[in-house]
Every structure is written in C-alpha cells, then in structure tokens.
Design a protein around this motif. Structure first.
Motif, PDB file in Angstrom:
ATOM      1  N   MET A   1       0.852  -1.174   0.000  1.00  0.00           N
ATOM      2  CA  MET A   1       0.000   0.000   0.000  1.00  0.00           C
ATOM      3  C   MET A   1       0.891   1.229   0.000  1.00  0.00           C
ATOM      4  SD  MET A   1      -3.570   0.945   1.587  1.00  0.00           S
ATOM      5  CE  MET A   1      -4.079  -0.564   0.935  1.00  0.00           C
ATOM      6  N   ASN A   2       0.595   2.163  -0.833  1.00  0.00           N
ATOM      7  CA  ASN A   2       1.314   3.436  -0.900  1.00  0.00           C
ATOM      8  C   ASN A   2       0.366   4.560  -0.509  1.00  0.00           C
ATOM      9  OD1 ASN A   2       3.526   2.040  -1.803  1.00  0.00           O
ATOM     10  ND2 ASN A   2       3.300   2.664  -3.923  1.00  0.00           N
ATOM     11  N   ASN A   3       0.859   5.786  -0.582  1.00  0.00           N
ATOM     12  CA  ASN A   3       0.000   6.909  -0.233  1.00  0.00           C
ATOM     13  C   ASN A   3       0.228   8.075  -1.184  1.00  0.00           C
ATOM     14  OD1 ASN A   3       1.769   9.117   1.044  1.00  0.00           O
ATOM     15  ND2 ASN A   3       2.499   7.276   2.074  1.00  0.00           N
ATOM     16  N   ASN A   4      -0.753   8.961  -1.207  1.00  0.00           N
ATOM     17  CA  ASN A   4      -0.728  10.171  -2.037  1.00  0.00           C
ATOM     18  C   ASN A   4      -0.397  11.418  -1.219  1.00  0.00           C
ATOM     19  OD1 ASN A   4      -1.469   9.100  -4.562  1.00  0.00           O
ATOM     20  ND2 ASN A   4      -3.614   9.041  -3.964  1.00  0.00           N
ATOM     21  N   PHE A   5       0.223  11.241  -0.059  1.00  0.00           N
ATOM     22  CA  PHE A   5       0.465  12.372   0.839  1.00  0.00           C
ATOM     23  C   PHE A   5       1.244  13.490   0.153  1.00  0.00           C
ATOM     24  CE2 PHE A   5       2.914  14.082   4.640  1.00  0.00           C
ATOM     25  CZ  PHE A   5       1.877  14.867   5.089  1.00  0.00           C
ATOM     26  N   SER A   6       2.335  13.158  -0.515  1.00  0.00           N
ATOM     27  CA  SER A   6       3.150  14.206  -1.154  1.00  0.00           C
ATOM     28  C   SER A   6       2.378  14.895  -2.270  1.00  0.00           C
ATOM     29  CB  SER A   6       4.465  13.640  -1.685  1.00  0.00           C
ATOM     30  OG  SER A   6       4.243  12.672  -2.682  1.00  0.00           O
ATOM     31  N   GLU A   7       1.604  14.136  -3.024  1.00  0.00           N
ATOM     32  CA  GLU A   7       0.807  14.713  -4.112  1.00  0.00           C
ATOM     33  C   GLU A   7      -0.270  15.658  -3.561  1.00  0.00           C
ATOM     34  OE1 GLU A   7      -2.425  13.136  -7.303  1.00  0.00           O
ATOM     35  OE2 GLU A   7      -0.634  11.906  -7.049  1.00  0.00           O
ATOM     36  N   ILE A   8      -0.926  15.236  -2.501  1.00  0.00           N
ATOM     37  CA  ILE A   8      -1.975  16.058  -1.887  1.00  0.00           C
ATOM     38  C   ILE A   8      -1.380  17.342  -1.309  1.00  0.00           C
ATOM     39  CG2 ILE A   8      -3.664  16.160  -0.004  1.00  0.00           C
ATOM     40  CD1 ILE A   8      -4.118  13.102  -0.527  1.00  0.00           C
ATOM     41  N   LEU A   9      -0.230  17.214  -0.638  1.00  0.00           N
ATOM     42  CA  LEU A   9       0.420  18.414  -0.102  1.00  0.00           C
ATOM     43  C   LEU A   9       0.760  19.386  -1.218  1.00  0.00           C
ATOM     44  CD1 LEU A   9       2.953  17.359   2.692  1.00  0.00           C
ATOM     45  CD2 LEU A   9       0.693  18.356   2.931  1.00  0.00           C
ATOM     46  N   GLY A  10       1.278  18.868  -2.322  1.00  0.00           N
ATOM     47  CA  GLY A  10       1.621  19.722  -3.456  1.00  0.00           C
ATOM     48  C   GLY A  10       0.410  20.429  -4.031  1.00  0.00           C
ATOM     49  N   ARG A  11      -0.671  19.691  -4.224  1.00  0.00           N
ATOM     50  CA  ARG A  11      -1.899  20.289  -4.771  1.00  0.00           C
ATOM     51  C   ARG A  11      -2.447  21.375  -3.860  1.00  0.00           C
ATOM     52  NH1 ARG A  11      -4.172  14.959  -6.071  1.00  0.00           N
ATOM     53  NH2 ARG A  11      -5.370  15.259  -4.189  1.00  0.00           N
ATOM     54  N   GLN A  12      -2.369  21.117  -2.554  1.00  0.00           N
ATOM     55  CA  GLN A  12      -2.920  22.076  -1.588  1.00  0.00           C
ATOM     56  C   GLN A  12      -1.893  23.135  -1.169  1.00  0.00           C
ATOM     57  OE1 GLN A  12      -4.934  20.206   1.711  1.00  0.00           O
ATOM     58  NE2 GLN A  12      -6.118  18.861   0.381  1.00  0.00           N
ATOM     59  N   ARG A  13      -0.681  23.017  -1.691  1.00  0.00           N
ATOM     60  CA  ARG A  13       0.406  23.957  -1.374  1.00  0.00           C
ATOM     61  C   ARG A  13       0.617  24.092   0.131  1.00  0.00           C
ATOM     62  NH1 ARG A  13       1.923  27.100  -6.051  1.00  0.00           N
ATOM     63  NH2 ARG A  13       0.515  26.589  -7.743  1.00  0.00           N
ATOM     64  N   LYS A  14       0.681  22.926   0.787  1.00  0.00           N
ATOM     65  CA  LYS A  14       0.934  22.882   2.223  1.00  0.00           C
ATOM     66  C   LYS A  14       2.290  22.223   2.460  1.00  0.00           C
ATOM     67  CE  LYS A  14      -3.871  22.870   3.663  1.00  0.00           C
ATOM     68  NZ  LYS A  14      -4.899  22.219   4.474  1.00  0.00           N
ATOM     69  N   THR A  15       2.870  22.506   3.615  1.00  0.00           N
ATOM     70  CA  THR A  15       4.166  21.936   3.949  1.00  0.00           C
ATOM     71  C   THR A  15       4.038  20.921   5.082  1.00  0.00           C
ATOM     72  OG1 THR A  15       4.651  23.605   5.630  1.00  0.00           O
ATOM     73  CG2 THR A  15       5.311  24.112   3.338  1.00  0.00           C
ATOM     74  N   ILE A  16       5.070  20.092   5.207  1.00  0.00           N
ATOM     75  CA  ILE A  16       5.113  19.140   6.308  1.00  0.00           C
ATOM     76  C   ILE A  16       5.082  19.889   7.638  1.00  0.00           C
ATOM     77  CG2 ILE A  16       6.629  17.489   7.490  1.00  0.00           C
ATOM     78  CD1 ILE A  16       7.416  16.441   4.692  1.00  0.00           C
ATOM     79  N   SER A  17       5.803  20.991   7.726  1.00  0.00           N
ATOM     80  CA  SER A  17       5.829  21.780   8.968  1.00  0.00           C
ATOM     81  C   SER A  17       4.438  22.290   9.331  1.00  0.00           C
ATOM     82  CB  SER A  17       6.778  22.973   8.833  1.00  0.00           C
ATOM     83  OG  SER A  17       8.095  22.523   8.696  1.00  0.00           O
ATOM     84  N   GLU A  18       3.713  22.759   8.345  1.00  0.00           N
ATOM     85  CA  GLU A  18       2.348  23.259   8.580  1.00  0.00           C
ATOM     86  C   GLU A  18       1.439  22.138   9.072  1.00  0.00           C
ATOM     87  OE1 GLU A  18      -1.241  25.312   5.960  1.00  0.00           O
ATOM     88  OE2 GLU A  18       0.732  25.021   5.053  1.00  0.00           O
ATOM     89  N   ILE A  19       1.515  20.992   8.430  1.00  0.00           N
ATOM     90  CA  ILE A  19       0.686  19.843   8.832  1.00  0.00           C
ATOM     91  C   ILE A  19       1.061  19.403  10.240  1.00  0.00           C
ATOM     92  CG2 ILE A  19       0.043  17.455   8.284  1.00  0.00           C
ATOM     93  CD1 ILE A  19      -0.981  19.606   6.284  1.00  0.00           C
ATOM     94  N   SER A  20       2.349  19.386  10.544  1.00  0.00           N
ATOM     95  CA  SER A  20       2.813  19.003  11.882  1.00  0.00           C
ATOM     96  C   SER A  20       2.261  19.947  12.942  1.00  0.00           C
ATOM     97  CB  SER A  20       4.345  18.999  11.908  1.00  0.00           C
ATOM     98  OG  SER A  20       4.816  18.665  13.191  1.00  0.00           O
ATOM     99  N   ARG A  21       2.355  21.241  12.698  1.00  0.00           N
ATOM    100  CA  ARG A  21       1.831  22.239  13.647  1.00  0.00           C
ATOM    101  C   ARG A  21       0.332  22.070  13.855  1.00  0.00           C
ATOM    102  NH1 ARG A  21       5.058  25.768  10.866  1.00  0.00           N
ATOM    103  NH2 ARG A  21       3.301  26.494   9.625  1.00  0.00           N
ATOM    104  N   ASN A  22      -0.400  21.871  12.771  1.00  0.00           N
ATOM    105  CA  ASN A  22      -1.866  21.827  12.848  1.00  0.00           C
ATOM    106  C   ASN A  22      -2.413  20.520  13.426  1.00  0.00           C
ATOM    107  OD1 ASN A  22      -1.874  24.361  11.731  1.00  0.00           O
ATOM    108  ND2 ASN A  22      -2.428  23.682   9.687  1.00  0.00           N
ATOM    109  N   THR A  23      -1.654  19.429  13.299  1.00  0.00           N
ATOM    110  CA  THR A  23      -2.156  18.129  13.739  1.00  0.00           C
ATOM    111  C   THR A  23      -1.495  17.602  15.001  1.00  0.00           C
ATOM    112  OG1 THR A  23      -0.555  16.902  12.408  1.00  0.00           O
ATOM    113  CG2 THR A  23      -2.687  17.417  11.368  1.00  0.00           C
ATOM    114  N   GLY A  24      -0.310  18.127  15.318  1.00  0.00           N
ATOM    115  CA  GLY A  24       0.441  17.595  16.453  1.00  0.00           C
ATOM    116  C   GLY A  24       1.241  16.350  16.089  1.00  0.00           C
ATOM    117  N   LEU A  25       1.205  15.950  14.823  1.00  0.00           N
ATOM    118  CA  LEU A  25       1.984  14.792  14.373  1.00  0.00           C
ATOM    119  C   LEU A  25       3.444  15.209  14.209  1.00  0.00           C
ATOM    120  CD1 LEU A  25      -0.495  13.471  11.663  1.00  0.00           C
ATOM    121  CD2 LEU A  25      -0.085  12.479  13.925  1.00  0.00           C
ATOM    122  N   SER A  26       4.347  14.291  14.504  1.00  0.00           N
ATOM    123  CA  SER A  26       5.765  14.633  14.417  1.00  0.00           C
ATOM    124  C   SER A  26       6.203  14.807  12.966  1.00  0.00           C
ATOM    125  CB  SER A  26       6.620  13.556  15.089  1.00  0.00           C
ATOM    126  OG  SER A  26       6.657  12.384  14.301  1.00  0.00           O
TER     127      SER A  26
END
Length: 68
Positions: A1-26
């Motif tokens: 199983m793979n994921n579309n995380f990088s593709e979704i982030l690119g489409r939404q123009r979001k960063t890993i840092s932003e997602i980490s801050r907003n979700t509490g995920l490392s």
C-alpha cells in the motif's frame, strides 16, 4: 500500500511543517509518509491527516498494483 500524501500536499500547497503544527503529528512521521518510507500508519494519524487535508482515507491511501 502506498499513499498520495506528497501529491496532496503539493496540490494544496501545504508543507510538512504546517501539517505538523496543525495536527500535532511529528515531522519525522510526516516525512516518512511523504517519502513513502513508513511501513504502516496508525488510525489516529490517518484520521488527523484526513481531517487536516479534507480528504478521505481512499484519497490518501492507494493499493499497489502488485497486491491481490
């Protein structure tokens, strides 16, 4: 199983840092997902990502063509 995380982030123009801050995920967890280096995903992690990105698990996860 793979994921579309990088593709979704690119489409939404979001960063890993932003997602980490907003979700509490490392950042390390998110980076492993981004580069498809993770072996599994916790249901709580999946829920937080889907909520933050406004997607469903089916949007985020994709089945490998080699899997039956």
């Amino acid at each position: 199983m793979n994921n579309n995380f990088s593709e979704i982030l690119g489409r939404q123009r979001k960063t890993i840092s932003e997602i980490s801050r907003n979700t509490g995920l490392s950042r390390s967890t998110l980076t492993k997902l981004y580069y498809e280096k993770s072996k599994a995903i916790n249901f709580d992690t999946l829920k937080k990502l889907c909520t933050e990105l406004n997607v469903t698990p089916n949007d985020l996860l994709i089945k490998n063509s080699k899997e039956a």
